[in-house]
Design an enzyme around this catalytic site. Structure first.
Site, short mmCIF file in Angstrom:
data_model
loop_
_atom_site.label_atom_id
_atom_site.label_comp_id
_atom_site.label_asym_id
_atom_site.label_seq_id
_atom_site.Cartn_x
_atom_site.Cartn_y
_atom_site.Cartn_z
CD GLU A 85 44.98 59.30 43.15
OE1 GLU A 85 45.71 58.56 42.92
OE2 GLU A 85 44.01 60.14 43.22
CE LYS A 275 43.02 55.05 42.64
NZ LYS A 275 44.05 56.89 43.31
CG ASP A 291 56.88 43.08 41.72
OD1 ASP A 291 56.41 44.08 40.84
OD2 ASP A 291 58.04 42.14 40.95
CG HIS A 388 42.19 65.04 45.13
ND1 HIS A 388 42.59 64.04 45.18
CD2 HIS A 388 41.03 64.90 43.75
CE1 HIS A 388 42.89 63.65 43.61
NE2 HIS A 388 41.96 63.70 43.04
P1 HMG Z 1 43.44 70.43 55.02
O1 HMG Z 1 42.63 69.70 56.11
O2 HMG Z 1 42.99 71.58 53.76
O3 HMG Z 1 44.64 70.45 55.06
O4 HMG Z 1 43.28 68.73 54.26
P2 HMG Z 1 45.66 72.12 55.81
O5 HMG Z 1 45.69 72.76 55.27
O6 HMG Z 1 44.74 72.31 57.29
O7 HMG Z 1 46.63 71.41 56.62
C1 HMG Z 1 46.97 70.07 57.60
C2 HMG Z 1 48.58 68.96 57.36
O8 HMG Z 1 47.23 68.45 55.99
C3 HMG Z 1 49.42 69.59 57.03
O9 HMG Z 1 50.22 70.04 57.77
C4 HMG Z 1 50.02 68.45 55.98
O10 HMG Z 1 50.56 67.30 57.09
C5 HMG Z 1 49.35 68.23 55.05
P3 HMG Z 1 51.38 71.01 58.53
O11 HMG Z 1 52.48 70.71 56.92
O12 HMG Z 1 50.75 72.75 57.41
O13 HMG Z 1 51.97 70.70 59.78
N1 HMG Z 1 49.14 69.48 54.00
C6 HMG Z 1 49.68 69.74 52.84
N2 HMG Z 1 51.21 68.42 53.49
C7 HMG Z 1 51.67 68.74 51.34
N3 HMG Z 1 51.09 69.97 50.71
C8 HMG Z 1 50.47 70.64 51.24
C9 HMG Z 1 49.19 70.09 51.69
N4 HMG Z 1 48.36 70.46 52.55
C10 HMG Z 1 48.03 69.47 53.58
N5 HMG Z 1 49.87 70.92 50.27
C11 HMG Z 1 44.12 67.21 52.30
C12 HMG Z 1 44.39 68.57 52.70
C13 HMG Z 1 44.12 67.06 51.28
C14 HMG Z 1 45.43 66.75 53.10
C15 HMG Z 1 42.88 66.41 53.40
O14 HMG Z 1 41.39 67.51 52.41
C16 HMG Z 1 42.58 65.26 52.91
O15 HMG Z 1 43.36 64.14 53.63
N6 HMG Z 1 41.99 64.54 52.44
C17 HMG Z 1 42.21 63.60 51.48
C18 HMG Z 1 42.54 63.66 49.78
C19 HMG Z 1 43.45 61.75 49.57
O16 HMG Z 1 42.38 60.50 49.77
N7 HMG Z 1 43.76 61.62 48.33
C20 HMG Z 1 43.42 60.56 47.82
C21 HMG Z 1 43.51 60.65 46.28
S1 HMG Z 1 41.91 60.51 45.98
C22 HMG Z 1 42.34 58.52 45.71
O17 HMG Z 1 42.73 58.50 45.12
C23 HMG Z 1 41.28 57.74 46.83
C24 HMG Z 1 39.64 57.48 47.18
O18 HMG Z 1 39.26 56.91 45.80
C25 HMG Z 1 39.50 56.22 48.16
C26 HMG Z 1 38.62 56.24 49.20
O19 HMG Z 1 36.90 56.56 48.13
O20 HMG Z 1 38.47 55.99 50.01
C27 HMG Z 1 39.53 58.56 47.93
#
Ligand code: HMG
Length: 433
Positions: A85, A275, A291, A388
């Site tokens: 994901e 989740k 597992d 996301h």
């Molecule tokens: P951002 O603020 O746009 O990130 O966040 P940034 O560009 O400012 O970068 C900050 C840091 O984020 C980076 O530091 C990385 O650590 C990381 P740096 O490497 O530059 O020193 N980062 C990345 N790492 C690897 N590859 C990348 C990348 N971009 C940033 N391309 C971010 C963007 C997506 C991290 C933020 O918006 C976030 O945390 N969102 C949450 C996403 C999430 O929870 N996803 C899970 C799937 S959704 C789900 O299934 C669960 C849910 O339903 C659960 C719930 O409801 O509670 C949401």
């Protein structure tokens, strides 16, 4: 064409592929090529994978990512995560970086007891059964000596066996409920071997000492391990929560607590909330060869332990300090099973510094907490879609077979525009015209 088959397991791998392609894939060459494309050219490595399961026809790859900057109990970890994901690894990395400069994560194993049960039926007198159990218990332990000697030498083994009366739930139903310490092993085989020996001894001795027969139903470990528990926590003064997405830390902390409270009381929200936690947990559990089905089942049972499915994380503000934590049951191993076999699992464990099972419990719990922090932080500030979808952009581009040049142009475009599926489709269509 007949779609059932007898003796499929006896066919060679090539024959199995032929059979599935001809019977279920309309003889498609493209599908066959895809199956074969994922077969490793290193024959030894492929054979290892073939032999993990049965009837193997190919490999199913998941990406292995790294979430760096996890400061856990003052040690820095780069955490390997196997997951399909988008945004999960980025979210974990972002949370790790956020907390690294705020004291890091604290984690502690609370207990490591595993459980197994022999389920049996007994139609006779309860008191006599209890007296018989008390008398035979030393024999049950004695007869497992061959199985337990190595584990005991390392400091683990059987902790206790008790007789449980379950007759109020099912007529004549009892259990031998046993507890175990399995140290760095997940312990399933060890526990199941002990249980099957208990059952053998118990049944045989019962024949000589009880007037009614003991009928063994089954002997099996439990994946519900509420006494194999780990706690992970982050904490800092509220004002330190400030960052580029958190202009008002007081307001953020208040909304964050509200989000957690909602997951504590509302099962529909709790399932999604948890989740998100499992995004982090499963990915590390998979990468380290554990597992994940057992972990999932045990964790969700724990989340419902008070009769209502609820949040696995909790938060509080006390004296101006924000604290966010989780307590989870995690029966993990760092020896035995796939951990000694899968080459990538070995590398993943090496990246983590060859942790003990206890340390791995701490790392996994932290990954779950970090994931939940990142998700809640997004949900209560920017909304989840912004980050996301930013990460999901590449998947949409790949769906449209975008070339490297097209990807470059569109990624540049979406640096200043909101990513939605339709916006990406529009952009790629416009570019291609
Ligand atoms: P951002 O603020 O746009 O990130 O966040 P940034 O560009 O400012 O970068 C900050 C840091 O984020 C980076 O530091 C990385 O650590 C990381 P740096 O490497 O530059 O020193 N980062 C990345 N790492 C690897 N590859 C990348 C990348 N971009 C940033 N391309 C971010 C963007 C997506 C991290 C933020 O918006 C976030 O945390 N969102 C949450 C996403 C999430 O929870 N996803 C899970 C799937 S959704 C789900 O299934 C669960 C849910 O339903 C659960 C719930 O409801 O509670 C949401």
């Amino acid at each position: 064409m007949q779609k059932s088959v007898s003796g499929f397991s006896k066919l060679t791998k090539t024959e199995k592929i032929e059979w599935i392609v001809n019977h279920y894939l309309s003889g498609s060459k493209a599908s066959k090529d895809t199956l074969l494309q994922y077969v490793n050219s290193d024959e030894k490595l492929q054979q290892l994978h073939d032999e993990f399961i049965e009837n193997t026809i190919s490999n199913y790859y998941l990406p292995l990512g790294i979430a760096p900057n996890f400061k856990i109990n003052d040690t820095l970890y780069a955490i390997p995560m196997a997951i399909e994901e988008s945004s999960v690894v980025a979210a974990a990395s972002k949370a790790a970086k956020f907390w690294m400069s705020r004291g890091g994560f604290k984690a502690k194993v609370i207990a490591t007891t595993k459980i197994g049960q022999v389920h049996f039926m007994f139609p006779g007198d309860k008191q006599k059964l209890q007296a018989f159990f008390n008398a035979v218990k030393p024999q049950l332990l004695e007869d497992t000596k061959d199985i337990t000697k190595n584990m005991e030498a390392r400091g683990g083994g059987i902790l206790d066996i008790i007789l449980k009366d379950k007759t109020s739930e099912i007529d004549g139903y009892y259990q031998l409920h046993a507890t175990f310490e399995t140290l760095d092993a997940m312990g399933a085989n060890f526990i199941n071997s002990c249980l099957e020996q208990f059952a053998k001894t118990f049944k045989a001795e019962a024949k000589n000492h009880l007037e009614a027969p003991v009928e063994i139903v089954m002997s099996i470990l439990s994946n519900y391990v509420p006494d194999c528990l780990v706690r992970a926590e982050v904490s800092c003064p509220i004002e330190d929560l400030k960052d580029k997405n958190i202009a008002d830390p007081e307001l953020f902390a208040k909304k964050f607590l509200q989000a957690v409270s909602i997951a504590e009381v509302e099962p529909y929200r709790a399932v999604t909330h948890n989740k998100g936690i499992m995004n982090g947990i499963d990915a590390v559990v998979l990468a380290t060869g554990n597992d994940f089905r057992a972990i999932e089942a045990g964790v969700h049972a724990y989340a419902a332990r008070n009769g209502k499915y609820s949040s696995l994380t909790h938060a509080k503000i006390e004296n101006g300090v924000f604290t966010f934590w989780t307590e989870l049951p995690l029966a993990l191993g760092t020896v035995g099973g796939l951990t000694n076999l899968h080459p990538l699992v070995k590398v993943a464990l090496e990246i983590l510094g060859k942790p003990s099972a206890k340390t791995l419990m701490e790392i996994v719990a932290v990954a779950g907490l970090a994931q939940n922090f990142a998700a809640l932080k997004s949900l209560t500030t920017t909304g989840i879609q912004e980050g996301h979808m930013k990460m999901h952009l590449m998947n949409i581009l790949n769906q449209f077979h975008a070339t490297d040049k097209e990807k470059e142009t569109i990624i540049h475009h979406f640096k200043t525009h909101t990513v939605t599926h339709s916006a990406v489709v529009e952009a790629i269509t416009a570019l291609r015209q």
